[in-house]
Design an enzyme around this catalytic site. Sequence first.
Site, short mmCIF file in Angstrom:
data_model
loop_
_atom_site.label_atom_id
_atom_site.label_comp_id
_atom_site.label_asym_id
_atom_site.label_seq_id
_atom_site.Cartn_x
_atom_site.Cartn_y
_atom_site.Cartn_z
N GLY A 114 0.84 -1.20 0.00
CA GLY A 114 0.00 0.00 0.00
C GLY A 114 0.87 1.24 0.00
O GLY A 114 2.02 1.23 -0.44
N GLY A 115 0.31 2.31 0.53
CA GLY A 115 1.03 3.57 0.57
C GLY A 115 2.33 3.48 1.36
O GLY A 115 3.22 4.32 1.20
N GLY A 172 26.12 11.56 -28.86
CA GLY A 172 25.63 12.28 -27.69
C GLY A 172 26.12 11.66 -26.39
O GLY A 172 26.31 12.35 -25.39
N ALA A 173 26.35 10.35 -26.45
CA ALA A 173 26.81 9.66 -25.24
C ALA A 173 28.19 10.15 -24.82
O ALA A 173 28.52 10.17 -23.63
CB ALA A 173 26.81 8.16 -25.47
C1 HXC Z 1 -3.65 -4.14 12.03
C2 HXC Z 1 -2.67 -6.02 11.23
C3 HXC Z 1 -2.43 -5.39 9.98
C4 HXC Z 1 -2.86 -4.05 9.83
C5 HXC Z 1 -1.65 -7.37 9.88
N1 HXC Z 1 -2.18 -7.25 11.11
N2 HXC Z 1 -1.81 -6.26 9.17
N3 HXC Z 1 -3.27 -5.39 12.25
N4 HXC Z 1 -3.46 -3.47 10.88
N5 HXC Z 1 -2.65 -3.38 8.71
C6 HXC Z 1 -2.17 -8.23 12.17
C7 HXC Z 1 -3.08 -9.40 11.93
O1 HXC Z 1 -4.36 -9.11 12.38
C8 HXC Z 1 -2.42 -10.47 12.78
O2 HXC Z 1 -2.73 -10.24 14.12
C9 HXC Z 1 -0.96 -10.16 12.64
O3 HXC Z 1 -0.87 -8.79 12.23
C10 HXC Z 1 -0.27 -11.00 11.59
O4 HXC Z 1 -1.02 -10.95 10.40
P1 HXC Z 1 -1.34 -12.25 9.55
O5 HXC Z 1 -2.34 -11.85 8.54
O6 HXC Z 1 -1.67 -13.38 10.47
O7 HXC Z 1 0.07 -12.54 8.90
P2 HXC Z 1 0.41 -13.09 7.46
O8 HXC Z 1 -0.45 -14.25 7.13
O9 HXC Z 1 1.87 -13.25 7.42
O10 HXC Z 1 -0.02 -11.90 6.44
C11 HXC Z 1 0.62 -10.68 6.51
C12 HXC Z 1 -0.10 -9.63 5.63
C13 HXC Z 1 -1.61 -9.59 6.04
C14 HXC Z 1 -0.01 -10.07 4.17
C15 HXC Z 1 0.60 -8.32 5.82
O11 HXC Z 1 -1.71 -9.45 7.46
C16 HXC Z 1 -2.32 -8.44 5.42
O12 HXC Z 1 -2.74 -8.52 4.25
N6 HXC Z 1 -2.51 -7.37 6.17
C17 HXC Z 1 -3.23 -6.20 5.70
C18 HXC Z 1 -2.42 -5.46 4.73
C19 HXC Z 1 -3.09 -4.21 4.30
O13 HXC Z 1 -3.99 -4.21 3.46
N7 HXC Z 1 -2.66 -3.07 4.93
C20 HXC Z 1 -3.18 -1.81 4.62
C21 HXC Z 1 -2.41 -1.35 3.40
S1 HXC Z 1 -2.90 0.24 2.92
P3 HXC Z 1 -2.72 -11.40 15.22
O14 HXC Z 1 -3.28 -10.79 16.44
O15 HXC Z 1 -3.56 -12.50 14.65
O16 HXC Z 1 -1.29 -11.81 15.37
C22 HXC Z 1 -1.86 1.21 3.75
C23 HXC Z 1 -2.17 2.60 3.55
C24 HXC Z 1 -0.98 3.45 3.77
O17 HXC Z 1 -1.00 0.81 4.41
C25 HXC Z 1 -1.30 4.79 3.21
C26 HXC Z 1 -0.14 5.68 3.23
C27 HXC Z 1 -0.35 6.83 2.29
#
Ligand code: HXC
Length: 532
Positions: A191-192, A426-427
């Site tokens: 993501g971001g 040019g290079a």
């Molecule tokens: C809160 C989160 C989290 C998040 C993971 N966890 N991502 N908690 N916010 N963004 C937590 C899970 O609930 C879990 O908690 C633990 O972290 C581990 O995650 P798992 O899913 O069990 O691990 P894994 O299978 O290895 O997968 C990892 C992952 C997946 C691929 C990163 O967790 C995932 O897709 N997360 C969401 C990613 C996402 O969409 N993020 C937002 C992106 S947008 P527990 O308690 O079970 O251990 C963004 C915007 C930024 O970031 C903007 C800036 C401009």
Amino acid sequence: MTTATKKLPEPTAQPAATKAMKANTVITELEHRRERARQGGGVKRVEAQHEKGKLTSRERIEVLLDPDSFEEYDMFVEHRCVNFGMADNKVPGDGCVTGHGTINGRLAFIYSQDFTVLGGSLSETNAQKICKILDMAMKVGAPVIGLLDSGGARIQEGVDALGGFAEIFQRNVLASGVVPQISVILGPCAGGAVYSPALTDFIIMTRGTSYMFVTGPDVVKTVTHEIVSQEDLGGADMHTHKTGVADLAYDNDIAALLQVRRLFNFLPLSNRSGVPVRPTPDPADRVEMSLNTLVPENANKAYNMKELLERVVDEGDFFEIQPDYAKNIIIGFGRMEGHTVGFVANQPMHMAGCLDIDASRKAARFIRFCDAFSIPLCTFVDVPGFMPGTNQEHNGVIKHGAKLLYAYAEATVPKVTVITRKAYGGAYDVMSSKHLRGDVNYAWPSAEIAVMGPKGAVEIVFRGKFKNEEEEQALIDDYRAKFASPFVAASRGFLDDIIRPQNTRWRICRSLSILRSKNISNPWKKHDNLPL
Ligand code: HXC
């Protein structure tokens, strides 16, 4: 006695034993809290981290920094979110370890995301911790190294987390060109969140355990119906070979972190500190006879430019950046007489060393990094020109090639150039020529400086004017005799000298030594308008 003059009772002095007991309680509590913070997300999650082949955030810091040099900040910071049961889901430190330490005795600021705590997700408060580190680094003038392993913005916090990211981005931008910033991607970065590393100077990834993308495979599938794995979408090999987003990839956390230490050793602490100097037993006047036979007799035969780099730099220690991307140009750091130097060199082994879009962007960014941090530039030229073709033209080689030209032209650091063989078209101009304020420009006797190669030139200038191959060959030989030597350029003063290959190291060392007091600046402007 009136009320006004009534003597107030003396405060009863606390017995020494009570004071000591209280202090002991605080220290016990301190140790308890520290221990709790060190446990991160708990034994199970730490085991899961290890099973994936990854280290924990603290183990990574131990590998990266000198022993016992780490001082942690904000170990007791907790998030303030109460949504979705988060009030009862707190870990001291909140999933990001921050502080400073040393690498070979030199100061660095560090943040390390802890995937075992809520997936290393970025909360408002741990964004504040990262910002504090960036602010401190700017105040004292020291690099920032981020170890990233995070699920992105903390979902439960919503806009508070998003705002945290933007606060970091703003600081990354302000720190750019002031202190070196290195991002080490050791897990998810999606993501971001990818834009913070993208704003920093170097990105290092681990193979198989790290990935970077703006939208993950699931979103890609929904929107474009493409089915792609995380690895193929944004794994380390993808970003080091194809996109050039990442500079270097290693097999695991330890290998990556040890190479970050090596890279760090070449870098200045800030744009005011000057380059680090490391004493070397390698004599500056070392003569390297093997270079006399590096360039083959046949001008169309390739040779490995990396051999030249490794034989010229102190102790053969050359640290290449982006070795797998745009291999037709080599960039990296070495030392000359102990001082860090940035090297740029065409690589005849790939695409005959032609410049193209990717090579231009790769080298331009490196040159701008070196110029921002006062790292002198040394350029080795063997370039038959810019790559022809619709692919290049339609993808904007004009604008991208201009980036390289721009970077060399605006650079005010010492610039030493050595033409080893071809410098065509040019290079020739672009590759740190005299005309772009090259300070010292040398050529080997094998240098050929012309508008284009002899065959191409004859086919254009004498088209239809030669009857057979023999006549054509005679014209080619004539053109080669006239231009395919360094003498014409030397007679104009565009080359300062023609040097024997064996003397390359000491001639460069001597040039860089006299250029250490170089002091020029560009006209005042708010900022430039680089062809982006
Ligand atoms: C809160 C989160 C989290 C998040 C993971 N966890 N991502 N908690 N916010 N963004 C937590 C899970 O609930 C879990 O908690 C633990 O972290 C581990 O995650 P798992 O899913 O069990 O691990 P894994 O299978 O290895 O997968 C990892 C992952 C997946 C691929 C990163 O967790 C995932 O897709 N997360 C969401 C990613 C996402 O969409 N993020 C937002 C992106 S947008 P527990 O308690 O079970 O251990 C963004 C915007 C930024 O970031 C903007 C800036 C401009």
